[in-house]
Write an enzyme that holds these catalytic residues in place. Sequence first.
Site, PDB file in Angstrom:
ATOM      1  CD  GLU A 268      -2.810  -1.000   0.522  1.00 10.69           C
ATOM      2  OE1 GLU A 268      -3.311  -0.094  -0.677  1.00 10.69           O
ATOM      3  OE2 GLU A 268      -4.211  -1.602   0.575  1.00 10.69           O
ATOM      4  NE  ARG A 272      -4.108   2.941  -0.321  1.00 14.89           N
ATOM      5  CZ  ARG A 272      -4.922   2.726  -0.584  1.00 14.89           C
ATOM      6  NH1 ARG A 272      -5.809   3.698   0.299  1.00 14.89           N
ATOM      7  NH2 ARG A 272      -5.779   1.503   0.094  1.00 14.89           N
ATOM      8  CG  ASP A 401      -5.781  -7.303  -7.566  1.00 17.29           C
ATOM      9  OD1 ASP A 401      -4.336  -6.968  -6.758  1.00 17.29           O
ATOM     10  OD2 ASP A 401      -7.057  -6.330  -7.158  1.00 17.29           O
ATOM     11  CD  GLU A 535     -11.306  -1.607  -8.074  1.00 15.93           C
ATOM     12  OE1 GLU A 535     -12.096  -1.629  -8.302  1.00 15.93           O
ATOM     13  OE2 GLU A 535     -10.403  -1.507  -7.083  1.00 15.93           O
TER      14      GLU A 535
HETATM   15  C1  DMJ Z   1      -6.137   0.422  -4.755  1.00 18.92           C
HETATM   16  O1  DMJ Z   1      -5.882   0.739  -3.449  1.00 18.92           O
HETATM   17  C2  DMJ Z   1      -5.866  -0.010  -6.075  1.00 18.92           C
HETATM   18  O2  DMJ Z   1      -6.414   0.319  -7.641  1.00 18.92           O
HETATM   19  C3  DMJ Z   1      -5.237  -1.294  -5.757  1.00 18.92           C
HETATM   20  O3  DMJ Z   1      -4.715  -2.348  -6.799  1.00 18.92           O
HETATM   21  C4  DMJ Z   1      -6.124  -2.351  -4.802  1.00 18.92           C
HETATM   22  N1  DMJ Z   1      -7.766  -1.569  -5.433  1.00 18.92           N
HETATM   23  C5  DMJ Z   1      -7.471   0.170  -4.739  1.00 18.92           C
HETATM   24  C6  DMJ Z   1      -9.035   0.429  -4.824  1.00 18.92           C
HETATM   25  O4  DMJ Z   1     -10.242  -1.032  -4.678  1.00 18.92           O
END
Ligand code: DMJ
Length: 643
Positions: A268, A272, A401, A535
């Site tokens: 994260e 971010r 993902d 998404e």
């Molecule tokens: C985000 O922090 C990013 O897209 C991450 O890859 C997974 N999903 C969250 C938001 O839904």
Amino acid sequence: MTTPALLPLSGRRLPPLNLGASAFPHHRATLRLSEKFILLLILSAFITLCFGAFFFLPDSSKHKRFDLGLEDVLIPHVDTSKGGKNLGGFLIHGQGHDEHRHREEEERLRNKIRADHEKALEEAKEKLKKSRDEIQAEIQTEKNKVLQELKKKDSKPLPPVPLPNLIGINSGEPADLDIRERRNKIKEMMKHAWDNYRQYGWGHNELKPIARKGHSTNIFGNSQMGATIVDALDTLYIMGLHDEFREGQEWIDKNLDFSVNSEVSVFEVNIRFIGGLLAAYYLSGQEVFKIKAVQLAGKLLPAFNTPTGIPWAMVNLKSGVGRNWGWASAGSSILAEFGTLHMEFVHLSYLTGDPVYYNKVMHIRKLLQKMDRPNGLYPNYLNPRTGRWGQHHTSVGGLGDSFYEYLLKAWLMSDKTDTEARKMYDDAIEAIEKHLIRKSNGGLTFIGEWKNGHLERKMGHLTCFAGGMFALGADGSRDDKAGHYLQLGAEIAHTCHESYDRTTLKLGPEAFKFDGGVEAVAVRQNEKYYILRPEVIETYWYMWRFTHDPKYRQWGWEAAQAIDKYCRVSGGFSGVKDVYSSSPTYDDVQQSFFLAETLKYLYLLFSNDDLLPLDNWVFNTEAHPLPVLHLANTTLSGNPAYR
Ligand code: DMJ
């Protein structure tokens, strides 16, 4: 007054120092900080004494040397071998005179040492007179000085590197009036989210828009790192909200500090913070963002200190100690977490000229390439101690993902030269299509989850990003299946739109089933929430860029209106707990990714394609745009892909 028992230098803490009630009536309790200070002073007095004693040791050789020195200065050299007579007109001094001079000099030194000693004792007494608060303040001042020094060291300018081609950072104004209005509406929503965070949550990681105060979760550790500020910067920039951008920059410059005793999620923080800071740097050219990104990356590196080099999920920014989530299968690290570092780490090596970041992510890739994959699929769990897979679960949604996303984007970001990454992506997508992608009875294409040899016919909101990924990877696909992958992207976009359309609020649930009579609908109560995720809108935007089919703008507008109607409150935007309820309750969280991703993708959807064109920019998984690197003459670490 009891004497404290000093412990040997064994690393153990000194016991509390009891100075006695009569001496310090206000300080009967333990005085740790002031005691340390006093001990230091006593120690320094003791050293002064030792220093003095050194001169009084009966070491004749030292006395001789001392005498000679004095004679060299004061008296012309006497050659006693020649009988000790008058030589060359100078007086020859006798033994008695020398001894007198010694005594005088010794007396002078003794007085000096006595004076020094008394001065030190006076100072110590002065300190002892000070209150606990004064002593603490002095210690704090000293600490601050040291911290400032360290900061100065950390903020050393980085070597200049040629900036990549930064095209389309101020463009995108649509000619069409309706589209322009929609775009302005999205900008207004951003302003509402930012202004309320600014007012009620400033410096906190996120905002509670109903309670009107700061909010955080364990992914950010226990300190206020201004996650929303960092995540929102590039969205503010491309929307032309420059005053707000500058406010954010100022906060980051003055307050964003990574020397905190806080255990954060490596993934994260990477997507971010490092992603956000790098994008802000490329867009604005402000050095502070690059410097902060590099400082933070240095704090994440200890997470890679595992027997395999697969990083821990969490790391303490101060101690560097890492560990994994308690819930992960058999102490495993998560594929989507350790597999979503590549883009940012390659940029870090590029910007710093230091291959350490690049080598870390390439090591992960090499290790994955060597491993057996059940049915060609990558399980979500990998044990960083043994290097073995945990449970054989595979997902294109949560836990898996963005690993697939980063394989494709590594190739795109390398100006399509990292063919190794492209091959891994193509292989993985083929296995996913074969084992996880199905059509429902009602004709909806969905991506299920593989669990121990069984396909669960459930798709997450998170999985909906894959529509955009298939479209983005269409060009350059194996056997020239571009049309096929574009079609697959369109089918996923359609399914995800259905998951929105079949709800009361026209907002998508967290997960939806394709079982029995149920299609694209959440069944369990705890899967009915919508937390401002991006998404589905992300996929609409990619599909719009590649097809210009107006339905994607229409679907995006429906979602924007629903968010504005059901998630907007006077203190910002909140997630809702049940998208099937006509009177939804709020979760009272304005997620940082709402500003980083959801609103950015909506804004891009209503902008012209010349804003951040996909030939020049690759978006990280948190929607932070990073420029394509043309590394033809650059070696990040001897990888042929980058030569
Ligand atoms: C985000 O922090 C990013 O897209 C991450 O890859 C997974 N999903 C969250 C938001 O839904």
